[in-house]
Design a protein around this motif. Structure first.
Motif, PDB file in Angstrom:
ATOM      1  N   ARG A  44     -26.732 -50.762  27.603  1.00 38.27           N
ATOM      2  CA  ARG A  44     -27.617 -51.039  26.484  1.00 38.27           C
ATOM      3  C   ARG A  44     -29.013 -50.468  26.735  1.00 38.27           C
ATOM      4  O   ARG A  44     -29.640 -50.773  27.763  1.00 38.27           O
ATOM      5  CB  ARG A  44     -27.716 -52.553  26.248  1.00 38.27           C
ATOM      6  N   PRO A  45     -29.519 -49.679  25.807  1.00 40.47           N
ATOM      7  CA  PRO A  45     -30.871 -49.118  25.986  1.00 40.47           C
ATOM      8  C   PRO A  45     -31.956 -50.187  26.027  1.00 40.47           C
ATOM      9  O   PRO A  45     -33.031 -49.946  26.590  1.00 40.47           O
ATOM     10  CB  PRO A  45     -31.032 -48.206  24.758  1.00 40.47           C
ATOM     11  N   GLU A  46     -31.676 -51.355  25.469  1.00 40.77           N
ATOM     12  CA  GLU A  46     -32.678 -52.423  25.475  1.00 40.77           C
ATOM     13  C   GLU A  46     -33.022 -52.887  26.884  1.00 40.77           C
ATOM     14  O   GLU A  46     -34.070 -53.512  27.103  1.00 40.77           O
ATOM     15  CB  GLU A  46     -32.181 -53.627  24.658  1.00 40.77           C
ATOM     16  N   ALA A  47     -32.155 -52.597  27.860  1.00 37.94           N
ATOM     17  CA  ALA A  47     -32.368 -53.048  29.239  1.00 37.94           C
ATOM     18  C   ALA A  47     -33.054 -52.002  30.105  1.00 37.94           C
ATOM     19  O   ALA A  47     -33.155 -52.180  31.326  1.00 37.94           O
ATOM     20  CB  ALA A  47     -31.021 -53.442  29.872  1.00 37.94           C
ATOM     21  N   GLU A  48     -33.562 -50.944  29.504  1.00 34.82           N
ATOM     22  CA  GLU A  48     -34.114 -49.838  30.297  1.00 34.82           C
ATOM     23  C   GLU A  48     -35.252 -50.300  31.207  1.00 34.82           C
ATOM     24  O   GLU A  48     -35.306 -49.952  32.390  1.00 34.82           O
ATOM     25  CB  GLU A  48     -34.600 -48.734  29.366  1.00 34.82           C
ATOM     26  N   PHE A  89     -35.912 -53.311  32.354  1.00 35.99           N
ATOM     27  CA  PHE A  89     -35.405 -54.174  33.425  1.00 35.99           C
ATOM     28  C   PHE A  89     -34.710 -53.349  34.502  1.00 35.99           C
ATOM     29  O   PHE A  89     -34.931 -53.575  35.694  1.00 35.99           O
ATOM     30  CB  PHE A  89     -34.440 -55.213  32.862  1.00 35.99           C
ATOM     31  N   ARG A  90     -33.890 -52.395  34.086  1.00 38.59           N
ATOM     32  CA  ARG A  90     -33.179 -51.576  35.082  1.00 38.59           C
ATOM     33  C   ARG A  90     -34.168 -50.788  35.934  1.00 38.59           C
ATOM     34  O   ARG A  90     -33.959 -50.617  37.144  1.00 38.59           O
ATOM     35  CB  ARG A  90     -32.196 -50.639  34.377  1.00 38.59           C
ATOM     36  N   ALA A  91     -35.240 -50.307  35.321  1.00 39.77           N
ATOM     37  CA  ALA A  91     -36.240 -49.550  36.082  1.00 39.77           C
ATOM     38  C   ALA A  91     -36.906 -50.428  37.132  1.00 39.77           C
ATOM     39  O   ALA A  91     -37.118 -50.005  38.280  1.00 39.77           O
ATOM     40  CB  ALA A  91     -37.284 -48.969  35.125  1.00 39.77           C
ATOM     41  N   ARG A  92     -37.241 -51.653  36.766  1.00 39.07           N
ATOM     42  CA  ARG A  92     -37.858 -52.551  37.748  1.00 39.07           C
ATOM     43  C   ARG A  92     -36.856 -52.925  38.836  1.00 39.07           C
ATOM     44  O   ARG A  92     -37.205 -52.980  40.022  1.00 39.07           O
ATOM     45  CB  ARG A  92     -38.393 -53.804  37.072  1.00 39.07           C
ATOM     46  N   LEU A  93     -35.617 -53.188  38.437  1.00 41.61           N
ATOM     47  CA  LEU A  93     -34.606 -53.592  39.416  1.00 41.61           C
ATOM     48  C   LEU A  93     -34.383 -52.496  40.456  1.00 41.61           C
ATOM     49  O   LEU A  93     -34.095 -52.782  41.631  1.00 41.61           O
ATOM     50  CB  LEU A  93     -33.300 -53.932  38.690  1.00 41.61           C
ATOM     51  N   GLN A 127     -42.928 -61.107  42.173  1.00 42.00           N
ATOM     52  CA  GLN A 127     -41.824 -60.188  41.926  1.00 42.00           C
ATOM     53  C   GLN A 127     -40.700 -60.882  41.148  1.00 42.00           C
ATOM     54  O   GLN A 127     -40.149 -60.321  40.188  1.00 42.00           O
ATOM     55  CB  GLN A 127     -41.299 -59.654  43.268  1.00 42.00           C
ATOM     56  N   ALA A 128     -40.374 -62.111  41.536  1.00 38.22           N
ATOM     57  CA  ALA A 128     -39.344 -62.869  40.828  1.00 38.22           C
ATOM     58  C   ALA A 128     -39.750 -63.129  39.390  1.00 38.22           C
ATOM     59  O   ALA A 128     -38.940 -63.017  38.456  1.00 38.22           O
ATOM     60  CB  ALA A 128     -39.066 -64.180  41.553  1.00 38.22           C
ATOM     61  N   ALA A 129     -41.028 -63.473  39.178  1.00 40.77           N
ATOM     62  CA  ALA A 129     -41.509 -63.735  37.819  1.00 40.77           C
ATOM     63  C   ALA A 129     -41.462 -62.471  36.962  1.00 40.77           C
ATOM     64  O   ALA A 129     -41.111 -62.523  35.773  1.00 40.77           O
ATOM     65  CB  ALA A 129     -42.933 -64.284  37.874  1.00 40.77           C
ATOM     66  N   ALA A 130     -41.789 -61.323  37.546  1.00 36.66           N
ATOM     67  CA  ALA A 130     -41.745 -60.068  36.795  1.00 36.66           C
ATOM     68  C   ALA A 130     -40.314 -59.716  36.400  1.00 36.66           C
ATOM     69  O   ALA A 130     -40.056 -59.267  35.275  1.00 36.66           O
ATOM     70  CB  ALA A 130     -42.366 -58.945  37.621  1.00 36.66           C
ATOM     71  N   LEU A 131     -39.386 -59.915  37.338  1.00 42.40           N
ATOM     72  CA  LEU A 131     -37.979 -59.668  37.029  1.00 42.40           C
ATOM     73  C   LEU A 131     -37.507 -60.576  35.894  1.00 42.40           C
ATOM     74  O   LEU A 131     -36.813 -60.136  34.963  1.00 42.40           O
ATOM     75  CB  LEU A 131     -37.116 -59.906  38.271  1.00 42.40           C
TER      76      LEU A 131
END
Length: 481
Positions: free
Chosen positions: A179-183, A185-189, A202-206
């Motif tokens: 899903r493009p909507e998760a782009e 999140f995936r970049a941060r992960l 870091q946990a709060a940002a995730l």
């Protein structure tokens, strides 16, 4: 004995005696209610924009004024002689704000009410004359309808009870990968080491990025967006129990981000999901699941397949079947009737309502088979709790089309819509959805957002609707006999 100690002891004994007395009195009232004033506890849920608030408001209004309820036998025959609102039995649950919502829908400037954000409840009591000779012998009896409104996103969370953090993470990340909507999140992960020591920022940002993805995915038409409280946090916002996110497989050493996220996932299940189940969901004996099928079709094959999987998961949270009489007295009810209702039928000409109902039935076919096998009665239906359009026919390029006309929500202008013809065979939609098709090949299905139309209600009439009376007959009719 010291007079003060004696007085304190008497106060303690008196307090205990009063508490025991109240418990006995409460139990007696409960048994009396089950025996002499039956209670139907109706759960109403659905996913985002399915119309839960409108459904409850219109249902209650049409039970209070029953002129538009010919499909409800007890109303058509005149056996419901009175209906009135009463204080609800659960003092700690917010009351469903029926009066405010009804004013929003039927006032001089009608608008859609605020959507469900937490659990609420309303009690409607009906004075009913039993059928046949029994009615003349026993007179009127009172049947209480306790309506429990709760967000469908919370219902999806019940499926988490059977998962551990690793299993949920694997499924959630697999969905997000497509899903493009998760782009974001995936970049941060990609920058995170799950085995590194826990960093709260870091946990709060995730967690923020995961929440943003869930909101965007919901807006894009996807249904399975867990954990549901990330979308509707209430007073839990910012708490550790909502500060985690799915992570890839890791060793999860003590003190690491992965270990803490797994711990918080388990805390979420124990401190958020299970209390909701015990306090509200497990006490329901009739259930409506409202579904915006047209919205999912408009969003595309992936959204429709996601909806199908979500519907199957939702039914897995129920305990369908019939309980023994003693079990009912002891409070271990089972859901014995479930209505799957495709909402917004007023967005289609009536010629297509049967097709919409067939698609709804096909979406939950697997789930219905499980419920039917367990003894619960289920039904799929196409409804509109509040009719916002009128129908017309028009020739377009030489083709006679059935259209619906209403007031556009965004512009306030009148518009007529032909959203496209739904297929006669639901497999024409479900097969490409299950096969992972990127788009529909055989049709273009449009959706317009209509505002509620100004109403002029005659005395004794509730708001106009489509098949709300038949829905009520399925859900309540056997208990109003």
């Amino acid at each position: 004995m010291d007079p003060v100690q004696d007085r304190n002891r008497s106060l303690v004994i008196g307090t205990i005696a009063d508490a025991v007395g109240r418990q006995i009195e409460g139990a007696a009232r409960g048994v009396s209610g089950l025996l002499f004033e039956p209670v139907i506890r109706l759960g109403v849920t659905g996913l985002s924009r399915a119309g839960k608030t409108v459904f409850i408001t219109s249902l209650v209004a049409n039970l209070l004024d029953r002129g538009r309820m010919p499909g409800l036998e007890a109303a058509q025959s005149g056996r419901i002689e009175a209906a009135y609102l009463q204080p609800q039995p659960d003092d700690t649950v917010p009351r469903f704000d029926f009066e405010t919502h009804l004013a929003a829908l039927t006032g001089p400037a009608p608008h859609w009410p605020e959507s469900t954000r937490s659990v609420s409840e309303l009690r409607l009591s009906l004075k009913v004359r039993p059928k046949g000779m029994l009615g003349g012998l026993s007179g009127l009896r009172t049947v209480h309808l306790d309506i429990v409104d709760y967000p469908g996103e919370w219902l999806l969370d019940l499926g988490l009870l059977e998962q551990d953090f690793a299993g949920w993470s694997a499924e959630a990340l697999a969905r997000a990968e497509k899903r493009p909507e998760a782009e974001a999140f995936r970049a941060r992960l990609a920058t995170i080491d799950p085995d590194a020591p826990l960093s709260e920022p870091q946990a709060a940002a995730l967690a923020r990025d995961w929440t943003a993805y869930l909101k965007d995915a919901r807006e894009a038409g996807y249904s399975d967006c867990t954990p549901g409280r990330f979308l509707l946090p209430g007073d839990l916002e910012g708490s550790p129990v909502l500060t985690f996110a799915p992570l890839p497989p890791s060793q999860a050493p003590r003190g690491s981000l992965a270990r803490e996220c797994a711990r918080r996932f388990e805390a979420y299940k124990a401190q958020v999901v299970k209390p909701f189940f015990r306090a509200h969901f497990a006490r329901i004996d009739r259930q409506v699941v409202l579904v915006d099928v047209l919205g999912a079709i408009h969003a595309g094959p992936a959204a429709l397949e996601d909806l199908r999987q979500a519907m199957t998961g939702i039914l897995g949270a129920f305990r369908p079947g019939r309980s023994a009489f003693l079990s009912t007295l002891l409070g271990t009810r089972r859901v014995d009737r479930i209505l799957f209702a495709a909402t917004k039928a007023d967005h289609l000409h009536h010629e297509q309502h049967d097709r919409l109902a067939a698609i709804m039935a096909a979406l939950v076919a697997e789930a219905r088979r499980r419920a039917d096998f367990a003894g619960a009665r289920t039904q799929a239906m196409a409804i509109a709790a509040l009719r916002a359009t009128v129908e017309e026919r028009r020739s377009v390029d030489g083709v006679d089309l059935g259209l619906v006309r209403g007031i556009l929500l965004d512009t306030g202008r009148q518009a007529a819509l032909h959203p496209g013809d739904l297929p006669e065979d639901p497999a024409a939609l479900l097969h490409p959805a299950r096969s992972g098709a990127a788009q529909w090949l055989g049709g273009d299905y449009g959706v317009m957002r209509f505002a509620p139309a100004p109403l002029t209600l005659r005395p004794g009439e509730g708001p106009p609707h489509i098949r709300l009376d038949r829905a009520a007959q399925f859900l309540l009719g056997d208990r109003l006999g």
